[in-house]
Enzyme design. Structure first.
Site, PDB file in Angstrom:
ATOM      1  N   GLY A  49     -27.022  -8.379  24.413  1.00 52.92           N
ATOM      2  CA  GLY A  49     -25.945  -9.706  24.392  1.00 52.92           C
ATOM      3  C   GLY A  49     -26.110 -10.824  22.741  1.00 52.92           C
ATOM      4  O   GLY A  49     -25.788 -11.635  23.053  1.00 52.92           O
ATOM      5  N   CYS A  50     -26.740 -10.290  21.835  1.00 55.15           N
ATOM      6  CA  CYS A  50     -26.932 -11.150  20.745  1.00 55.15           C
ATOM      7  C   CYS A  50     -26.503 -10.526  20.074  1.00 55.15           C
ATOM      8  O   CYS A  50     -27.061  -9.381  19.687  1.00 55.15           O
ATOM      9  CB  CYS A  50     -28.535 -11.507  20.422  1.00 55.15           C
TER      10      CYS A  50
END
Length: 141
Positions: A49-50
């Site tokens: 998610g980064c």
């Protein structure tokens, strides 16, 4: 109230009037944050998610709710390393039972980060917080 280390960051941010100075300070914090051993940069420690590559390796001493939470972390982006250092100041040394009670987003709002991070960076911060909370919740289970 947040940890003394986090409160020190808040005080520094209050002293720095210009966001560019704050941004440089976050990058400086990233430079000063200890690197993660390459052997710990594995899929199990990678944070999904980064936008950048991010790894968080939890270190927990003790058992149950009284166990003390700490972590090592790293990113390939210096600003994100700085954000990891800020999260470390917020969470390191807390009991795992308390980690789940910390409203990290509210604490980070005290720094004015939400107004100056891209949507991708903000999502990444939320993903790192979620990982820290997951690790703490697993310790309590």
């Amino acid at each position: 109230m947040a940890s003394a280390a986090f409160e020190e960051i808040v005080e520094t941010f209050e002293f720095l009037d210009d966001w560019e100075d704050r941004y440089r300070h976050v990058i400086e914090m990233g430079r000063d944050f200890p690197p993660l051993d390459d052997a710990l940069k594995v899929p199990a420690t990678k944070v999904d998610g980064c936008a950048s590559q991010v790894w968080i390796h939890p270190r927990i001493e003790g058992e149950g709710a009284e166990a003390v939470f700490d972590f090592a972390g790293e990113s390939d982006a210096m600003i994100v390393r700085g954000l990891i250092a800020i999260l470390h100041a917020l969470y390191a040394g807390e009991r795992v039972g308390q980690v789940l009670e910390i409203d990290a987003l509210a604490q980070l709002r005290r720094l004015g980060l939400e107004d100056h991070l891209s949507a991708q960076r903000s999502n990444g911060v939320r993903a790192m917080i979620a990982r820290i909370r997951e690790v703490s919740a697993a310790q309590l289970a």
